[in-house]
Design a protein around this motif. Structure first.
Motif, PDB file in Angstrom:
ATOM      1  N   GLU A 433      -7.617 -14.228  -2.106  1.00 41.12           N
ATOM      2  CA  GLU A 433      -8.549 -13.493  -2.966  1.00 41.12           C
ATOM      3  C   GLU A 433      -9.403 -12.548  -2.126  1.00 41.12           C
ATOM      4  O   GLU A 433      -9.887 -12.913  -1.055  1.00 41.12           O
ATOM      5  CB  GLU A 433      -9.451 -14.465  -3.724  1.00 41.12           C
ATOM      6  N   ARG A 434      -9.589 -11.329  -2.600  1.00 38.00           N
ATOM      7  CA  ARG A 434     -10.462 -10.361  -1.954  1.00 38.00           C
ATOM      8  C   ARG A 434     -11.384  -9.739  -2.999  1.00 38.00           C
ATOM      9  O   ARG A 434     -10.966  -9.449  -4.118  1.00 38.00           O
ATOM     10  CB  ARG A 434      -9.650  -9.244  -1.279  1.00 38.00           C
ATOM     11  N   THR A 435     -12.655  -9.538  -2.615  1.00 35.45           N
ATOM     12  CA  THR A 435     -13.610  -8.932  -3.536  1.00 35.45           C
ATOM     13  C   THR A 435     -13.367  -7.426  -3.604  1.00 35.45           C
ATOM     14  O   THR A 435     -12.698  -6.831  -2.750  1.00 35.45           O
ATOM     15  CB  THR A 435     -15.046  -9.181  -3.074  1.00 35.45           C
ATOM     16  N   GLU A 436     -13.953  -6.801  -4.626  1.00 35.54           N
ATOM     17  CA  GLU A 436     -13.838  -5.345  -4.749  1.00 35.54           C
ATOM     18  C   GLU A 436     -14.443  -4.651  -3.533  1.00 35.54           C
ATOM     19  O   GLU A 436     -13.922  -3.647  -3.056  1.00 35.54           O
ATOM     20  CB  GLU A 436     -14.535  -4.872  -6.026  1.00 35.54           C
ATOM     21  N   ALA A 437     -15.542  -5.201  -3.013  1.00 36.13           N
ATOM     22  CA  ALA A 437     -16.173  -4.598  -1.836  1.00 36.13           C
ATOM     23  C   ALA A 437     -15.254  -4.685  -0.624  1.00 36.13           C
ATOM     24  O   ALA A 437     -15.162  -3.741   0.173  1.00 36.13           O
ATOM     25  CB  ALA A 437     -17.510  -5.287  -1.553  1.00 36.13           C
ATOM     26  N   GLU A 438     -14.567  -5.811  -0.486  1.00 39.03           N
ATOM     27  CA  GLU A 438     -13.635  -5.953   0.633  1.00 39.03           C
ATOM     28  C   GLU A 438     -12.465  -4.993   0.492  1.00 39.03           C
ATOM     29  O   GLU A 438     -12.028  -4.362   1.470  1.00 39.03           O
ATOM     30  CB  GLU A 438     -13.133  -7.399   0.714  1.00 39.03           C
ATOM     31  N   LEU A 439     -11.951  -4.865  -0.727  1.00 40.00           N
ATOM     32  CA  LEU A 439     -10.836  -3.939  -0.936  1.00 40.00           C
ATOM     33  C   LEU A 439     -11.245  -2.508  -0.630  1.00 40.00           C
ATOM     34  O   LEU A 439     -10.460  -1.724  -0.087  1.00 40.00           O
ATOM     35  CB  LEU A 439     -10.334  -4.047  -2.375  1.00 40.00           C
ATOM     36  N   ALA A 440     -12.497  -2.181  -0.966  1.00 38.91           N
ATOM     37  CA  ALA A 440     -12.968  -0.818  -0.735  1.00 38.91           C
ATOM     38  C   ALA A 440     -12.986  -0.475   0.756  1.00 38.91           C
ATOM     39  O   ALA A 440     -12.835   0.692   1.134  1.00 38.91           O
ATOM     40  CB  ALA A 440     -14.363  -0.643  -1.323  1.00 38.91           C
ATOM     41  N   GLU A 441     -13.172  -1.484   1.602  1.00 36.39           N
ATOM     42  CA  GLU A 441     -13.161  -1.245   3.053  1.00 36.39           C
ATOM     43  C   GLU A 441     -11.821  -0.687   3.526  1.00 36.39           C
ATOM     44  O   GLU A 441     -11.762   0.065   4.503  1.00 36.39           O
ATOM     45  CB  GLU A 441     -13.433  -2.547   3.803  1.00 36.39           C
ATOM     46  N   TYR A 442     -10.755  -1.111   2.866  1.00 37.72           N
ATOM     47  CA  TYR A 442      -9.414  -0.758   3.327  1.00 37.72           C
ATOM     48  C   TYR A 442      -8.905   0.558   2.752  1.00 37.72           C
ATOM     49  O   TYR A 442      -8.014   1.194   3.335  1.00 37.72           O
ATOM     50  CB  TYR A 442      -8.426  -1.868   2.965  1.00 37.72           C
ATOM     51  N   ALA A 443      -9.439   0.950   1.586  1.00 34.39           N
ATOM     52  CA  ALA A 443      -8.918   2.135   0.904  1.00 34.39           C
ATOM     53  C   ALA A 443      -9.164   3.390   1.731  1.00 34.39           C
ATOM     54  O   ALA A 443     -10.228   3.565   2.324  1.00 34.39           O
ATOM     55  CB  ALA A 443      -9.559   2.262  -0.476  1.00 34.39           C
ATOM     56  N   GLY A 444      -8.166   4.252   1.802  1.00 33.73           N
ATOM     57  CA  GLY A 444      -8.316   5.492   2.543  1.00 33.73           C
ATOM     58  C   GLY A 444      -6.977   6.124   2.857  1.00 33.73           C
ATOM     59  O   GLY A 444      -5.913   5.620   2.464  1.00 33.73           O
ATOM     60  N   THR A 445      -7.023   7.220   3.567  1.00 33.64           N
ATOM     61  CA  THR A 445      -5.827   7.922   4.018  1.00 33.64           C
ATOM     62  C   THR A 445      -5.676   7.712   5.517  1.00 33.64           C
ATOM     63  O   THR A 445      -6.647   7.846   6.270  1.00 33.64           O
ATOM     64  CB  THR A 445      -5.922   9.424   3.704  1.00 33.64           C
ATOM     65  N   GLU A 460      -7.033   0.094  -6.906  1.00 33.52           N
ATOM     66  CA  GLU A 460      -6.932   0.273  -8.351  1.00 33.52           C
ATOM     67  C   GLU A 460      -6.818  -1.082  -9.033  1.00 33.52           C
ATOM     68  O   GLU A 460      -6.008  -1.918  -8.633  1.00 33.52           O
ATOM     69  CB  GLU A 460      -5.710   1.125  -8.725  1.00 33.52           C
ATOM     70  N   GLU A 461      -7.641  -1.307 -10.036  1.00 30.76           N
ATOM     71  CA  GLU A 461      -7.556  -2.490 -10.903  1.00 30.76           C
ATOM     72  C   GLU A 461      -7.512  -3.790 -10.107  1.00 30.76           C
ATOM     73  O   GLU A 461      -6.703  -4.673 -10.351  1.00 30.76           O
ATOM     74  CB  GLU A 461      -6.318  -2.382 -11.809  1.00 30.76           C
ATOM     75  N   GLY A 462      -8.387  -3.879  -9.109  1.00 33.00           N
ATOM     76  CA  GLY A 462      -8.500  -5.110  -8.358  1.00 33.00           C
ATOM     77  C   GLY A 462      -7.396  -5.341  -7.349  1.00 33.00           C
ATOM     78  O   GLY A 462      -7.260  -6.453  -6.818  1.00 33.00           O
ATOM     79  N   SER A 463      -6.599  -4.335  -7.052  1.00 35.22           N
ATOM     80  CA  SER A 463      -5.508  -4.476  -6.097  1.00 35.22           C
ATOM     81  C   SER A 463      -5.493  -3.280  -5.153  1.00 35.22           C
ATOM     82  O   SER A 463      -6.088  -2.234  -5.432  1.00 35.22           O
ATOM     83  CB  SER A 463      -4.154  -4.563  -6.819  1.00 35.22           C
ATOM     84  N   LEU A 464      -4.791  -3.444  -4.034  1.00 32.92           N
ATOM     85  CA  LEU A 464      -4.520  -2.330  -3.135  1.00 32.92           C
ATOM     86  C   LEU A 464      -3.087  -1.863  -3.343  1.00 32.92           C
ATOM     87  O   LEU A 464      -2.182  -2.675  -3.536  1.00 32.92           O
ATOM     88  CB  LEU A 464      -4.706  -2.740  -1.669  1.00 32.92           C
ATOM     89  N   TRP A 465      -2.897  -0.552  -3.250  1.00 28.35           N
ATOM     90  CA  TRP A 465      -1.574   0.040  -3.400  1.00 28.35           C
ATOM     91  C   TRP A 465      -1.291   0.916  -2.194  1.00 28.35           C
ATOM     92  O   TRP A 465      -2.159   1.681  -1.749  1.00 28.35           O
ATOM     93  CB  TRP A 465      -1.496   0.885  -4.680  1.00 28.35           C
ATOM     94  N   LEU A 466      -0.083   0.809  -1.661  1.00 32.49           N
ATOM     95  CA  LEU A 466       0.365   1.664  -0.572  1.00 32.49           C
ATOM     96  C   LEU A 466       1.164   2.812  -1.168  1.00 32.49           C
ATOM     97  O   LEU A 466       2.142   2.586  -1.890  1.00 32.49           O
ATOM     98  CB  LEU A 466       1.228   0.863   0.413  1.00 32.49           C
ATOM     99  N   ILE A 467       0.759   4.035  -0.865  1.00 33.07           N
ATOM    100  CA  ILE A 467       1.421   5.215  -1.412  1.00 33.07           C
ATOM    101  C   ILE A 467       2.069   5.966  -0.252  1.00 33.07           C
ATOM    102  O   ILE A 467       1.397   6.389   0.689  1.00 33.07           O
ATOM    103  CB  ILE A 467       0.432   6.121  -2.156  1.00 33.07           C
ATOM    104  N   THR A 468       3.394   6.103  -0.310  1.00 34.40           N
ATOM    105  CA  THR A 468       4.159   6.711   0.773  1.00 34.40           C
ATOM    106  C   THR A 468       4.216   8.228   0.588  1.00 34.40           C
ATOM    107  O   THR A 468       3.859   8.748  -0.479  1.00 34.40           O
ATOM    108  CB  THR A 468       5.579   6.128   0.814  1.00 34.40           C
ATOM    109  N   PRO A 469       4.654   8.975   1.599  1.00 32.61           N
ATOM    110  CA  PRO A 469       4.667  10.441   1.491  1.00 32.61           C
ATOM    111  C   PRO A 469       5.471  10.978   0.313  1.00 32.61           C
ATOM    112  O   PRO A 469       5.174  12.060  -0.193  1.00 32.61           O
ATOM    113  CB  PRO A 469       5.283  10.883   2.826  1.00 32.61           C
ATOM    114  N   ASP A 470       6.505  10.236  -0.133  1.00 35.12           N
ATOM    115  CA  ASP A 470       7.290  10.719  -1.272  1.00 35.12           C
ATOM    116  C   ASP A 470       6.678  10.325  -2.615  1.00 35.12           C
ATOM    117  O   ASP A 470       7.267  10.562  -3.659  1.00 35.12           O
ATOM    118  CB  ASP A 470       8.738  10.232  -1.181  1.00 35.12           C
ATOM    119  N   GLY A 471       5.478   9.714  -2.579  1.00 37.39           N
ATOM    120  CA  GLY A 471       4.791   9.343  -3.810  1.00 37.39           C
ATOM    121  C   GLY A 471       5.084   7.955  -4.319  1.00 37.39           C
ATOM    122  O   GLY A 471       4.525   7.534  -5.337  1.00 37.39           O
TER     123      GLY A 471
END
Length: 523
Positions: A433-445, A460-471
């Motif tokens: 389990e990770r809090t929204e604040a913890e997830l926010a630490e990781y979000a970025g480019t 997004e929606e309580g989860s982290l998503w990895l987005i690759t160069p092809d989308g």
């Protein structure tokens, strides 16, 4: 000064007009409704005959598609049919071959090689093998080592005449060698190659290695002490390609055909780039995630050893068999047909070093589960090849869609489970389990300048998503402190903190990507 004049231009491979974007998902759904993707239908007349027992196994595999990665506590979906998954993911065609008891047991293709023309895929349809080109090319390099034309552990510059690895901080102490190039421990830049549009000017190989226009990647340079760490580098494989050509005085494609492809029985394969006119009618078109196909149907890859092999699953299955027969020939003075390498060379090829990498392929598992494998990803093509070192087992799956990687893993799992093969089981993740604040630490480019691409981590929606160069978007779950694992392919992403205590970088497959300031993602 070296002449960097363009070697040649790639001709347009088809005479009719193709648009940059074609609405693939809609067309695929329509085809699925009309022909059911060929799943459950009688085999195509082009399919080679398959014994009834194997036909029954294929039928079971087609209806047993499940996720490879599973999250503990989440309900497992019911098994899907292969056709349904192709429709859901927008995969135009998938082609597979299976090795049993040291022989090709069967090969089968599903879907459409060219959506606009309605041309179905069959086992003889050609696909780009992408990075699977690398271990096949490594076999060619190792044959030259056997013949004394190349040295495995001497400086590769001793074999280079048309270009040289530039001086670096470790010159004279830690050199770039062929062994390090094949095992990705030379620590060279340029992770991979995007390819070139048809009719675009193509750079020569020295131009690619120096990053000179029209090359579309940066210069290939030593970025850390050779031998000090594992870092995947298509640029390093391209240096090996040039060493092969310079040492033999022969074009890479023709030399590979004579030394590797023909002896291994890979009669439908070629490293020629662009693809010869005589073979284009057999080629699958590449489909991007947005449903479009690039002008001419696919990209051209002058980086032949790294990404340029056109092939079929049957031919790659024969390559697996060649390695297996070479391994089995130890102590046998008569080399079996198709056993291209000497036994001791084949053993070295599948012996893991840093990064669990052999001389060309990745190595995993122990004992009966020991496997040599490689994946591949070109624009619009995804591929996977796995052979077992014991028991004469193997599988190959090729697709012509950017979304094909997920389907490949699911189909490969269904094949391995149907045959009871060790080492290819579902992976169960325990999510923390990770809090929204913890997830926010990781979000970025996060960007790697040496590899020339960026990855986005979105919240997004309580989860982290990895987005690759092809989308492509892949959900990730927390599996350890500062470690997440994406749940479609099972790739681990390590988040790195330095002196500030904030997340400054990520590491994916040994590659560090630094955080881009102002690139935060998420609400």
């Amino acid at each position: 000064m070296r002449n960097v004049t363009h070697m040649h231009r790639s001709p347009h491979p088809h005479h009719r007009t193709h648009h940059h974007l074609r609405p693939l998902p809609f067309v695929l759904v329509a085809l699925a409704l009309l022909v059911g993707w060929g799943v459950g239908a009688p085999p195509d007349p082009a399919d080679p005959p398959v014994p009834d027992q194997e036909e029954a196994r294929i039928s079971t595999i087609e209806s047993s598609i499940l996720p490879l990665i599973r999250v503990e506590g989440r309900e497992l979906p019911p098994p899907a049919t292969l056709g349904d998954r192709m429709g859901e993911l927008g995969v135009a065609a998938v082609s597979a071959a299976v090795v049993r008891d040291g022989e090709v047991a069967w090969a089968r293709a599903w879907g459409t090689a060219d959506v606009e023309a309605g041309r179905p895929a069959n086992p003889e349809t050609l696909f780009q093998a992408a990075s699977i080109s690398k271990p096949v090319a490594a076999m060619g390099a190792l044959l030259l080592v056997e013949d004394g034309a190349l040295q495995l552990d001497g400086p590769v510059n001793a074999h280079l005449t048309s270009w040289r690895v530039p001086e670096h901080n470790w010159s004279g102490r830690s050199e770039v060698t062929l062994r390090r190039l094949l095992t990705h421990t030379a620590v060279l830049s340029v992770h991979g190659f995007p390819g070139y549009e048809n009719e675009a000017p193509l750079p020569d190989l020295p131009g690619i290695l120096d990053g000179i226009e029209p090359a579309n990647t940066g210069p290939v340079r030593v970025s850390d002490e050779p031998g000090s760490l594992w870092r995947y580098s298509g640029g390093g494989t391209t240096v090996a390609q040039l060493a092969i050509s310079d040492a033999t005085g022969e074009p890479f494609a023709s030399g590979m055909a004579r030394r590797v492809l023909e002896p291994a029985g890979m009669t439908s394969s070629t490293y020629e780039q662009p693809l010869p006119e005589s073979l284009r009618h057999r080629a699958a078109f590449a489909y991007r995630q947005d449903g479009g196909s690039p002008p001419g149907g696919w990209h051209v890859y002058p980086e032949q050893a790294a990404a340029g092999l056109w092939t079929t699953p049957t031919d790659l299955a024969r390559w697996i068999i060649s390695v297996q027969r070479s391994l089995a020939a130890s102590g046998n003075p008569t080399r079996k047909e198709g056993a291209v390498l000497r036994p001791e060379t084949a053993l070295a090829m599948v012996t893991p070093g840093d990064g669990d990498w052999g001389l060309g392929p990745a190595i995993s598992g122990e004992g009966p589960a020991r496997r040599f494998s490689h994946g591949g990803s070109n624009l619009g093509f995804k591929a996977e090849m796995t052979g077992w070192t014991e028991g004469g087992r193997g599988l190959v799956v090729l697709t012509n869609s950017d979304q094909g990687a997920i389907l490949i893993r699911e189909l490969a799992l269904a094949i391995a489970q149907e045959y009871g093969w060790q080492g290819y089981e579902p992976r169960i993740l325990t999510a923390l389990e990770r809090t929204e604040a913890e997830l926010a630490e990781y979000a970025g480019t996060y960007r790697s300048e040496s590899a020339g691409f960026a990855l986005v981590v979105a919240r997004e929606e309580g989860s982290l998503w990895l987005i690759t160069p092809d989308g492509t978007r892949r959900e990730m779950v927390s599996t350890a402190e500062d470690e997440f694992t994406e749940i479609q392919m099972g790739q681990s992403v390590d988040f790195l903190r330095y002196d500030t205590g904030r997340v400054d970088a990520i590491r994916v497959r040994g590659l560090r990507l630094d955080r881009v300031e102002g690139g935060d993602s998420g609400p």
